[in-house]
Design a protein around this motif. Structure first.
Motif, PDB file in Angstrom:
ATOM      1  N   MET A   1      18.827  40.410  42.977  1.00  0.00           N
ATOM      2  CA  MET A   1      18.293  39.983  43.990  1.00  0.00           C
ATOM      3  C   MET A   1      16.688  39.664  44.034  1.00  0.00           C
ATOM      4  O   MET A   1      16.286  38.830  44.505  1.00  0.00           O
ATOM      5  CB  MET A   1      18.500  40.993  45.252  1.00  0.00           C
ATOM      6  CG  MET A   1      19.769  41.017  45.840  1.00  0.00           C
ATOM      7  SD  MET A   1      20.671  39.328  46.577  1.00  0.00           S
ATOM      8  CE  MET A   1      22.111  39.784  47.021  1.00  0.00           C
ATOM      9  N   VAL A   2      16.072  40.690  43.291  1.00  0.00           N
ATOM     10  CA  VAL A   2      14.714  40.356  42.895  1.00  0.00           C
ATOM     11  C   VAL A   2      14.702  40.741  41.308  1.00  0.00           C
ATOM     12  O   VAL A   2      15.442  41.658  40.707  1.00  0.00           O
ATOM     13  CB  VAL A   2      13.635  41.528  43.620  1.00  0.00           C
ATOM     14  CG1 VAL A   2      13.995  41.213  45.188  1.00  0.00           C
ATOM     15  CG2 VAL A   2      14.267  42.859  43.253  1.00  0.00           C
ATOM     16  N   SER A   3      13.523  40.164  40.822  1.00  0.00           N
ATOM     17  CA  SER A   3      13.213  40.323  39.248  1.00  0.00           C
ATOM     18  C   SER A   3      12.847  41.429  38.853  1.00  0.00           C
ATOM     19  O   SER A   3      12.704  42.565  39.522  1.00  0.00           O
ATOM     20  CB  SER A   3      12.558  39.116  39.017  1.00  0.00           C
ATOM     21  OG  SER A   3      10.929  39.538  39.371  1.00  0.00           O
ATOM     22  N   PRO A   4      13.329  41.839  37.580  1.00  0.00           N
ATOM     23  CA  PRO A   4      12.649  43.311  37.017  1.00  0.00           C
ATOM     24  C   PRO A   4      11.474  43.195  37.207  1.00  0.00           C
ATOM     25  O   PRO A   4      10.820  44.534  37.618  1.00  0.00           O
ATOM     26  CB  PRO A   4      13.139  43.255  35.590  1.00  0.00           C
ATOM     27  CG  PRO A   4      14.347  42.270  35.616  1.00  0.00           C
ATOM     28  CD  PRO A   4      14.196  41.188  36.764  1.00  0.00           C
TER      29      PRO A   4
ATOM     30  N   GLU B   1      14.201  33.099  37.716  1.00  0.00           N
ATOM     31  CA  GLU B   1      14.930  34.082  37.353  1.00  0.00           C
ATOM     32  C   GLU B   1      16.158  34.333  38.031  1.00  0.00           C
ATOM     33  O   GLU B   1      16.939  35.245  37.965  1.00  0.00           O
ATOM     34  CB  GLU B   1      14.212  35.378  37.236  1.00  0.00           C
ATOM     35  CG  GLU B   1      12.867  35.005  36.138  1.00  0.00           C
ATOM     36  CD  GLU B   1      12.114  36.659  36.235  1.00  0.00           C
ATOM     37  OE1 GLU B   1      12.630  37.482  35.956  1.00  0.00           O
ATOM     38  OE2 GLU B   1      11.001  36.396  36.092  1.00  0.00           O
ATOM     39  N   ASP B   2      16.579  33.243  39.167  1.00  0.00           N
ATOM     40  CA  ASP B   2      17.757  33.409  39.972  1.00  0.00           C
ATOM     41  C   ASP B   2      18.905  33.275  39.284  1.00  0.00           C
ATOM     42  O   ASP B   2      19.234  32.273  38.636  1.00  0.00           O
ATOM     43  CB  ASP B   2      17.420  32.539  41.040  1.00  0.00           C
ATOM     44  CG  ASP B   2      18.498  32.898  42.221  1.00  0.00           C
ATOM     45  OD1 ASP B   2      19.480  33.517  41.939  1.00  0.00           O
ATOM     46  OD2 ASP B   2      18.280  32.410  43.352  1.00  0.00           O
ATOM     47  N   THR B   3      19.606  34.222  38.964  1.00  0.00           N
ATOM     48  CA  THR B   3      21.042  34.136  38.533  1.00  0.00           C
ATOM     49  C   THR B   3      22.016  33.675  39.399  1.00  0.00           C
ATOM     50  O   THR B   3      23.305  33.430  38.931  1.00  0.00           O
ATOM     51  CB  THR B   3      21.393  35.362  37.686  1.00  0.00           C
ATOM     52  OG1 THR B   3      21.386  36.325  38.589  1.00  0.00           O
ATOM     53  CG2 THR B   3      20.534  35.668  36.415  1.00  0.00           C
TER      54      THR B   3
ATOM     55  N   LEU C   1       9.951  36.649  49.155  1.00  0.00           N
ATOM     56  CA  LEU C   1       9.489  38.209  49.340  1.00  0.00           C
ATOM     57  C   LEU C   1       8.689  38.286  47.938  1.00  0.00           C
ATOM     58  O   LEU C   1       7.649  39.249  47.970  1.00  0.00           O
ATOM     59  CB  LEU C   1      10.606  39.269  49.617  1.00  0.00           C
ATOM     60  CG  LEU C   1      11.097  39.090  50.749  1.00  0.00           C
ATOM     61  CD1 LEU C   1      12.372  40.111  51.047  1.00  0.00           C
ATOM     62  CD2 LEU C   1      10.018  39.806  51.895  1.00  0.00           C
ATOM     63  N   GLU C   2       9.286  37.816  46.956  1.00  0.00           N
ATOM     64  CA  GLU C   2       8.814  38.180  45.755  1.00  0.00           C
ATOM     65  C   GLU C   2       7.361  37.729  45.416  1.00  0.00           C
ATOM     66  O   GLU C   2       6.430  38.202  44.752  1.00  0.00           O
ATOM     67  CB  GLU C   2       9.713  37.852  44.589  1.00  0.00           C
ATOM     68  CG  GLU C   2      10.959  38.653  44.482  1.00  0.00           C
ATOM     69  CD  GLU C   2      12.101  38.299  43.379  1.00  0.00           C
ATOM     70  OE1 GLU C   2      11.750  38.641  42.291  1.00  0.00           O
ATOM     71  OE2 GLU C   2      12.877  37.528  43.867  1.00  0.00           O
ATOM     72  N   GLN C   3       7.050  36.215  45.639  1.00  0.00           N
ATOM     73  CA  GLN C   3       5.841  35.638  45.673  1.00  0.00           C
ATOM     74  C   GLN C   3       5.533  34.962  46.760  1.00  0.00           C
ATOM     75  O   GLN C   3       5.757  33.766  47.138  1.00  0.00           O
ATOM     76  CB  GLN C   3       6.054  34.681  44.347  1.00  0.00           C
ATOM     77  CG  GLN C   3       6.576  35.175  43.063  1.00  0.00           C
ATOM     78  CD  GLN C   3       5.348  35.757  42.397  1.00  0.00           C
ATOM     79  OE1 GLN C   3       4.284  35.676  42.914  1.00  0.00           O
ATOM     80  NE2 GLN C   3       5.799  36.702  41.369  1.00  0.00           N
TER      81      GLN C   3
END
Length: 295
Positions: free
Chosen positions: A167-170, A226-228, A259-261
């Motif tokens: 859901m969110v990147s490392p 980075e969305d898989t 949310l991440e960026q």
């Protein structure tokens, strides 16, 4: 924050700011709080922002009879995307909004496409974030039905921990643990009955591919690099088929770039909304949160 009883369910929603309406639809298995950075930003930037909880998520309920008594197994019916779409239009009617810019992420993006299929006259512009148009594959249907059974049987906690790093990147988990914690909390606290019903409905969703070339309103497509779950190739598919659409690819973000960026996401959406021709904007701008009927 408000709530309204419509079609046998209570719908919880945020309604902030005033101006041209922007309605944001969350994904699975989240709630309206996933749009907090956008609600805060755009309500200060001259928009009226409405972010509802979908039925069975957050503060919105399921119809009577679809939840189980304590200790009993629950087998709720599927919630088709068309049901979510009609819930949204019911909310717009309640709030006195005739047309709006409508955006959604992941499952929310597919609900947005369903809204455009059913109610194109209610939509002035589209935001499609980390989503895709194709119908489910046979293997995908099986996986969604199996997951629905698992969530009803085991609850949400283990699943939430398993999928957090998709859901969110490392990078987000390391650099922004507050965001990771928020995403984990949303997933872990989602009612399994609502999540299971949505999974079953989504397994049977229509194919929106043929709809894409018929979209005539301005459209912004956003995806994290980075969305898989819905990779950049899915966003390119949408961009190539929706006439005159815009595409924004956000670095260092997975499935939840809003949310991440948030600064990059908000900047792209702000520029897009400001580019809309006035003829495409709804005349409901004068209907503010303060004057709309409240539930």
């Amino acid at each position: 924050m408000g709530s309204v009883f419509r079609r046998e369910i209570t719908v919880g929603y945020e309604d902030e700011g005033s101006g041209e309406p922007l309605v944001l639809v969350h994904g699975h298995p989240f709630n309206r709080s996933m749009w907090r950075p956008q609600t805060e930003y755009f309500s200060r930037a001259g928009r009226r922002v409405i972010a509802p909880d979908l039925r069975g998520y957050g503060d919105s309920t399921m119809p009577p009879g679809t939840t189980a008594a304590p200790g009993a197994s629950a087998t709720p019916d599927a919630t088709p995307l068309a049901t979510f779409a009609r819930d949204l239009v019911d909310l717009l009617d309640h709030l006195g909004i005739e047309r709006c810019a409508l955006g959604g992420l992941s499952m929310g993006g597919q609900i947005v496409m369903e809204c455009y299929r059913l109610f194109p006259e209610r939509i002035s512009a589209l935001l499609l974030a980390d989503t895709f148009a194709a119908a489910e594959t046979p293997d995908g249907k099986t996986a969604r039905y199996d997951m629905a059974e698992r969530l009803l049987r085991e609850g949400m906690a283990d699943y939430a921990h398993e999928v957090l790093d998709k859901m969110v990147s490392p990078d987000t988990i390391t650099a922004r643990p507050d965001v990771a914690a928020h995403v984990l909390e949303m997933m872990a606290t989602t009612p399994p009955e609502g999540a299971a019903a949505a999974l079953r409905g989504r397994a049977e969703r229509p194919d929106y591919t043929e709809l894409l070339p018929r979209i005539t309103v301005p459209t912004l497509i956003v995806v994290g690099t980075e969305d898989t779950y819905t990779p950049v190739s899915d966003a390119l598919h949408l961009h190539e088929r929706i006439p005159d659409s815009r595409l924004t690819i956000i670095e260092q973000a997975a499935h939840m770039p809003n949310l991440e960026q948030p600064h990059t996401f908000n900047a792209a959406l702000h520029e897009f909304l400001n580019s809309l021709p006035k003829a495409a904007e709804t005349t409901a701008a004068s209907t503010s949160a303060a004057t709309a009927p409240q539930g």
